[in-house]
Enzyme design. Structure first.
Site, PDB file in Angstrom:
ATOM      1  N   SER A  14       0.818  -1.214   0.000  1.00 57.23           N
ATOM      2  CA  SER A  14       0.000   0.000   0.000  1.00 57.23           C
ATOM      3  C   SER A  14       0.853   1.266   0.000  1.00 57.23           C
ATOM      4  O   SER A  14       0.576   2.214  -0.741  1.00 57.23           O
ATOM      5  CB  SER A  14      -0.894   0.033   1.247  1.00 57.23           C
ATOM      6  OG  SER A  14      -1.798  -1.019   1.214  1.00 57.23           O
ATOM      7  N   TRP A  15       1.862   1.265   0.846  1.00 58.14           N
ATOM      8  CA  TRP A  15       2.651   2.493   0.980  1.00 58.14           C
ATOM      9  C   TRP A  15       3.489   2.724  -0.281  1.00 58.14           C
ATOM     10  O   TRP A  15       3.623   3.847  -0.755  1.00 58.14           O
ATOM     11  CB  TRP A  15       3.494   2.417   2.256  1.00 58.14           C
ATOM     12  CG  TRP A  15       4.203   3.671   2.658  1.00 58.14           C
ATOM     13  CD1 TRP A  15       5.485   3.754   3.115  1.00 58.14           C
ATOM     14  CD2 TRP A  15       3.693   5.027   2.674  1.00 58.14           C
ATOM     15  NE1 TRP A  15       5.801   5.064   3.404  1.00 58.14           N
ATOM     16  CE2 TRP A  15       4.726   5.862   3.137  1.00 58.14           C
ATOM     17  CE3 TRP A  15       2.472   5.606   2.317  1.00 58.14           C
ATOM     18  CZ2 TRP A  15       4.578   7.254   3.258  1.00 58.14           C
ATOM     19  CZ3 TRP A  15       2.318   6.989   2.431  1.00 58.14           C
ATOM     20  CH2 TRP A  15       3.359   7.784   2.903  1.00 58.14           C
ATOM     21  N   PHE A  87      10.754  -8.352   5.047  1.00 57.72           N
ATOM     22  CA  PHE A  87      11.152  -8.949   3.756  1.00 57.72           C
ATOM     23  C   PHE A  87      12.333  -8.230   3.114  1.00 57.72           C
ATOM     24  O   PHE A  87      12.775  -8.602   2.031  1.00 57.72           O
ATOM     25  CB  PHE A  87       9.962  -8.935   2.777  1.00 57.72           C
ATOM     26  CG  PHE A  87       8.727  -9.550   3.345  1.00 57.72           C
ATOM     27  CD1 PHE A  87       8.726 -10.898   3.717  1.00 57.72           C
ATOM     28  CD2 PHE A  87       7.569  -8.818   3.521  1.00 57.72           C
ATOM     29  CE1 PHE A  87       7.584 -11.488   4.253  1.00 57.72           C
ATOM     30  CE2 PHE A  87       6.425  -9.393   4.062  1.00 57.72           C
ATOM     31  CZ  PHE A  87       6.438 -10.739   4.431  1.00 57.72           C
ATOM     32  N   ALA A 143      -1.610   5.514   3.827  1.00 55.62           N
ATOM     33  CA  ALA A 143      -1.643   5.366   2.370  1.00 55.62           C
ATOM     34  C   ALA A 143      -3.070   5.525   1.824  1.00 55.62           C
ATOM     35  O   ALA A 143      -3.282   6.113   0.758  1.00 55.62           O
ATOM     36  CB  ALA A 143      -1.082   4.006   1.972  1.00 55.62           C
ATOM     37  N   LYS A 194       6.805   4.571  17.090  1.00 58.25           N
ATOM     38  CA  LYS A 194       5.360   4.801  17.118  1.00 58.25           C
ATOM     39  C   LYS A 194       4.587   3.493  16.936  1.00 58.25           C
ATOM     40  O   LYS A 194       3.484   3.352  17.440  1.00 58.25           O
ATOM     41  CB  LYS A 194       4.943   5.831  16.057  1.00 58.25           C
ATOM     42  CG  LYS A 194       5.192   5.346  14.644  1.00 58.25           C
ATOM     43  CD  LYS A 194       4.028   5.628  13.733  1.00 58.25           C
ATOM     44  CE  LYS A 194       4.118   4.738  12.506  1.00 58.25           C
ATOM     45  NZ  LYS A 194       4.991   5.273  11.453  1.00 58.25           N
TER      46      LYS A 194
END
Lengths: 331, 331
Positions: A14-15, A87, A143, A194
């Site tokens: 997504s990002w 990964f 995203a 975070k």
């Protein structure tokens, strides 16, 4: 970074997709490496990623898509890594080209589990990329909201101001505002920490703590983050800037955060293994906790929240009891 | 404050009820003034407030209830005011006894609209209460979660440490943790300013801004709050403590906040008047905005968020355009 056309994104999630979309607002072509051949074919035909961030339009005619990481690394001199940290090592193992002359931006927001290093450090130490050629792209930025073209702010950090500015220009658009920073270490640690605090927020929620407590937890978390980062890399920074506090808030208060979901399951009584199996993925905060705990043990930072999450995730301690103890350390 | 039994709460709303409940955990009897005779009768029979915070048990046998403010003020030497700021003046007008020898705690979190003063200042300037006898009880704390006995943290601020400690002991219980502070001015301004930022968050939401933007807004809000309070009362304080940042977050991120709801309606296109009529009450943040704007005009604090909210609420400016301009000032 004089030739803006030579930017590639590595990663198919997504990002990565969001970053490709942002770059596409400014660049004629964007290089894009992802593993999945079928996803590439889908994008070429349908102009969106089939599995991740489907709502984002990414136009094939602007993309140089490839499932061969070496061909992308060969062709592009500015590489934005947006591969989940779990990964990253296996992807980098495919490389038969050096990275030392590349400009590397990390959009990974995590720790490399195998080395315990933040991504910038990993590229510097393991791939001989000069620190000056390393940068970080950080939020606060879901995203999903990039896909919806909702106004979002990014911070681009690099010791090399010219590189930061150039990347900033490539990402800036009518729905993206960018700012630059020279705090590459601090922003990257903030982005990683975070996730731990989001796990903590999730555990607290799962245990039945309410909004009053969550606000105290976040207020303590930002103070803890400040102490932690100061020990790791002391410099003048305002911890309440968007790249630190904003990023903490968008994750800690998001019910969509995978880290928060993971924590929530732990709080509700799942074991770490069963929560991971249920989610069919491992939250970044899980690895971040182990690394952050190790680092704070070494540098002596006072981090009761990280310690509590570590005790629960890695030391098999009872979440309810550990959070009860934590509540006495917060104020 | 040697005799803990002499504490009374003034006000009949949710927050007043929550404070009575907290005190009842520690005190044999609590004085409680509220206007409504029928509410008093209901509490005496049913052990809960009929209109506000019904879920909170308050036991009549522990309460000295009265609808006569003078009899309560006569009988008690420690008075906790939890009357909405819009009604404070009219309630105080009923008094035929002086307050100058009383110990006053404000749990009001607002500004007195008629005088533009924060509540502590109002008691000091208009009722000759020595500053040393004035205190503030502040969150982050939704009353609803007190009713549910969910762990919450309060800050008790007073220049008089003994008074702060004594009040702190009276409020502390298995679900309430207290801390004391000597920053009476700062905590009270924070409690007031956060309502403006909650209005801003609501307007942004109403205009269609998303979570990414909200986190940037809150990150800028806490920096703005720090600048504002520093101008009003310079002292060493950590703006990320729960009484400042925590209180901002619990309000700014709460969908139940009346200030946020009010802002949301403005963002969706309601006029101020129609939003107020629709809500059948006026949000504290509405008054706070006017006062804060006046104060920042006097002391020159840089407060783009307050100015934007002021322009929309009081200067009839278009919310969409004003927020568009604001987005360029945030980072």
């Amino acid at each position: 970074m004089s030739d803006q056309k030579k930017i590639a994104v590595l990663g198919g999630g997504s990002w990565a997709t969001a970053i490709v979309k942002m770059l596409s607002e400014n660049l004629e072509t964007v290089g894009w490496y992802m593993r999945s051949e079928s996803a590439i074919e889908h994008i070429k035909e349908n102009n969106h990623n089939p599995k991740y961030l489907r709502a984002a339009d990414v136009y094939a005619h602007q993309l140089n898509l490839s499932s061969d990481i070496n061909s992308i690394v060969q062709e592009y001199n500015v590489l934005i890594f947006a591969i989940p940290s779990a990964f990253l090592m296996s992807e980098l193992a495919k490389l038969n080209l050096p990275l030392k002359d590349k400009i590397i931006f990390s959009a990974i927001k995590g720790i490399v589990p195998e080395t315990g290093l933040i991504v910038g450090e990993h590229f510097h130490e393991k791939h001989n990329v000069p620190l000056d050629n390393i940068g970080v792209i950080t939020g606060p930025c879901h995203a999903e909201e990039v896909a919806m073209e909702r106004l979002s702010y990014l911070t681009i950090a690099s010791q090399n101001e010219e590189n930061a500015k150039a990347m900033s220009l490539c990402l800036d658009s009518w729905y993206i505002k960018t700012k630059i920073s020279d705090d590459i270490i601090g922003t990257e640690y903030a982005a990683m920490l975070k996730n731990i605090y989001a796990v903590a927020a999730g555990i607290a929620h799962g245990l039945g703590y309410g909004d009053n407590f969550q606000s105290v937890l976040m207020s303590n978390a930002i103070r803890e983050m400040k102490r932690f980062i100061k020990k790791v890399h002391k410099m003048k920074r305002n911890i309440n800037n968007s790249a630190y506090l904003g990023d903490l808030l968008v994750t800690g208060y998001s019910v969509f955060s995978r880290n928060r979901q993971f924590g929530n399951m732990i709080g509700k009584g799942y074991t770490v293994k069963s929560a991971q199996m249920e989610m069919s993925m491992i939250a970044e905060g899980y690895y971040a906790t182990k690394s952050a705990y190790k680092i704070k043990e070494e540098n002596g930072a006072n981090t009761p929240i990280i310690t509590t999450v570590y005790n629960v995730l890695y030391d098999n301690k009872d979440a309810k009891k550990e959070f009860k103890k934590l509540t006495d350390k917060l104020d």
